[in-house]
Design a protein around this motif. Structure first.
Motif, short mmCIF file in Angstrom:
data_model
loop_
_atom_site.label_atom_id
_atom_site.label_comp_id
_atom_site.label_asym_id
_atom_site.label_seq_id
_atom_site.Cartn_x
_atom_site.Cartn_y
_atom_site.Cartn_z
N ARG A 148 5.92 20.24 42.12
CA ARG A 148 4.68 20.98 41.92
C ARG A 148 5.00 22.46 41.67
O ARG A 148 5.98 22.99 42.21
CB ARG A 148 3.78 20.84 43.15
CG ARG A 148 3.07 19.49 43.17
CD ARG A 148 2.36 19.25 44.47
NE ARG A 148 3.33 19.30 45.57
CZ ARG A 148 3.05 18.92 46.81
NH1 ARG A 148 1.85 18.48 47.10
NH2 ARG A 148 3.95 18.98 47.75
N ARG A 179 -3.55 16.46 37.89
CA ARG A 179 -3.11 17.72 38.50
C ARG A 179 -3.58 18.92 37.68
O ARG A 179 -3.86 19.98 38.21
CB ARG A 179 -1.59 17.73 38.64
CG ARG A 179 -1.15 17.06 39.94
CD ARG A 179 0.33 16.76 39.94
NE ARG A 179 1.14 17.94 39.78
CZ ARG A 179 2.46 17.89 39.57
NH1 ARG A 179 3.07 16.72 39.51
NH2 ARG A 179 3.15 18.99 39.43
N THR A 205 8.99 25.97 40.66
CA THR A 205 8.44 24.79 41.34
C THR A 205 9.08 24.64 42.71
O THR A 205 10.08 25.30 43.01
CB THR A 205 8.70 23.48 40.56
OG1 THR A 205 10.11 23.18 40.65
CG2 THR A 205 8.28 23.58 39.11
#
Ligand code: ASP
Ligand code: MG
Length: 456
Positions: free
Chosen positions: A114, A216, A106
């Motif tokens: 993310r 997401r 990430t």
């Protein structure tokens, strides 16, 4: 298109709440591994994450973000191991893996990182000697080896990311509801289950607070063309809701649902000078802290020559937002920063909303006739959002759901589809038949095909 025989299954916290439930999940997995390798992603058991957050807050008023992630990642580590042990007991070759072991990299941001990259080779290697891999959802790792988390509900995103990385046949999100409804069936009378919905609509719904699936995850599924289904762990024979690419836009309904988001707050920056750069400074300050904002409105006060800028944020970001704005308040020349936590968003969502002149009038009149005051309004291609006070939320949503006859939306759609003898429909049927054959060939259980056929 998928070229592997890997299926990704994700089970949420309620599905792995106890050892009994973990065993039930084990049985679903056992059924699914008859037709290929299975990657399983699990959340933390029940309310574990909430419990860990509570402990952290007892240890410190403002727990360090890095330590918080290190702590929260433990929740999923418990469930992956217990599920794997259960699978072993059933004679299934399985192995648990943390995000670090897989290589779920990430960005270097804590609490809502993310995903940058998933190392599929580690998964492919482990699948050579195992039929099932149980991967910890929600967590990731930075290049420096720090543990990160993806934000609340982030396990869905892990599941889709893995599905994209290994080019999986499909990604089934198992939860405690039957699928995606026109509205929350616990709140709205007459909410009906949708067989199919486009990514865009479900994204709008989940952004607007429909908590069935993490936005997401849906975005990722759309981007990487991962077939995504939402299904009920406790009704494994039920087909659930298919979230598809929306290629058949024409056979989609105008309005698909009503969503409620109670976890919102509004923030207003009063009397900033009416000159270029102000809005940019405000948004940049918040973006730098990873704060997501919505419904931005600017109102010009002609008598004062000043602007007020109002927007909404998630309630959990409210304190941070106010602190950030207070810091730049004098630089901006603002007179005041106000906030209102007593708000909720009620949104009408539909792929066919754009360019329908009567929709806004119908929503506003419906609320007006029932003495519900609208505090803020925003529209976009696929949604119309009204901010109302918390106390009016459910009533407003029910009134809008009724006004647009969403109770009957699925039936009407069936009737509509039946009488259309267009080439498009025949083509869809052929595709479905081809898919059914593929299913019967053992790619996915045949009963799923039956469910898909029935739902068509
Ligand atoms: N356990 C994490 C949470 O509750 C992640 C998840 O459930 O998806 O937010
Ligand atoms: Mg959870």
């Amino acid at each position: 298109m998928s070229n592997s025989n890997i299926t990704v299954l994700k089970f949420g916290g309620t599905s792995v709440k106890s050892i009994g439930r973990i065993q039930h999940v084990g049985e679903i997995i056992q059924g699914r591994c008859k037709s290929g390798k299975v990657l399983v992603v699990v959340s933390a058991m029940g309310d574990t994450t909430d419990y860990l957050i509570k402990l952290a807050k007892q240890a410190s008023d403002s727990p360090d973000a890095r330590e918080m992630d290190q702590l929260l990642a433990v929740g999923e580590q418990i469930s992956i191991t217990l599920l794997t042990m259960s699978l072993h007991r059933m004679g299934i070759k399985a192995r648990s893996l943390t995000a670090a072991q897989v290589g779920i990299f990430t960005e270097n941001v804590h609490n809502k990182a993310r995903i940058v990259d998933v190392k599929s080779d580690s998964l492919m290697n482990a699948l050579k000697t195992n039929d099932v891999l149980v991967v910890a959802g929600f967590q990731g790792i930075t290049e420096n080896g720090d543990v990160t988390t993806l934000g609340r509900g982030g396990s869905d995103t892990t599941a889709v990311a893995l599905a994209a990385a290994v080019n999986a046949i499909c990604c089934d999100i198992y939860t405690d509801v039957d699928g995606i409804y026109t509205a929350d069936p616990n709140v709205i009378t007459g909410a009906s289950l949708l067989n199919q919905i486009s990514h865009e609509e479900v994204l709008e719904m989940s952004r607007m607070g429909a908590q069935v699936i993490h936005p997401r995850a849906v975005e990722l599924a759309r981007q990487y063309k991962v077939p995504l289904r939402v299904r009920n762990t406790f009704k494994p024979d039920h087909g659930g809701t298919l979230i598809d690419g929306g290629d058949n836009m024409e056979i989609y309904r105008t309005v698909s649902g009503v969503a409620i988001d109670r976890d919102q707050a509004s923030v207003a920056i009063l009397n900033v000078p009416d000159k270029p750069g102000i809005a940019g400074t405000i948004m940049q300050t918040l973006a730098a802290q990873n704060i997501v904002i919505d419904m931005i409105m600017q109102a010009f006060h002609p008598t004062m020559g000043k602007n007020s800028i109002t927007f909404t944020v998630h309630q959990s970001d409210l304190d941070q937002t106010i602190a950030a704005l207070n810091q730049i308040k004098s630089e901006l020349g603002a007179s005041e920063v106000l906030s209102d936590p007593d708000i909720a968003k009620v949104s009408l969502i539909g792929a066919g909303l754009a360019g329908q002149p009567g929709v806004a009038a119908k929503v506003f009149n419906t609320l007006g006739k029932n003495s519900i005051n609208i505090k803020m309004i925003a529209t976009s291609e696929m949604k119309l959002t009204c901010v109302v006070s918390q106390a009016d939320t459910e009533k407003a949503a029910q009134l809008i759901h009724d006004a647009f006859e969403l109770k009957a939306v699925v039936q009407n759609e069936r009737a509509y589809t039946d009488i259309r003898e267009s080439e498009k429909i025949y083509q869809a049927i052929h595709e479905l038949e081809a898919l059914t054959r593929k299913y019967i060939d053992g790619v996915i259980e045949t009963r799923d095909a039956a469910a898909a056929h029935a739902s068509f």
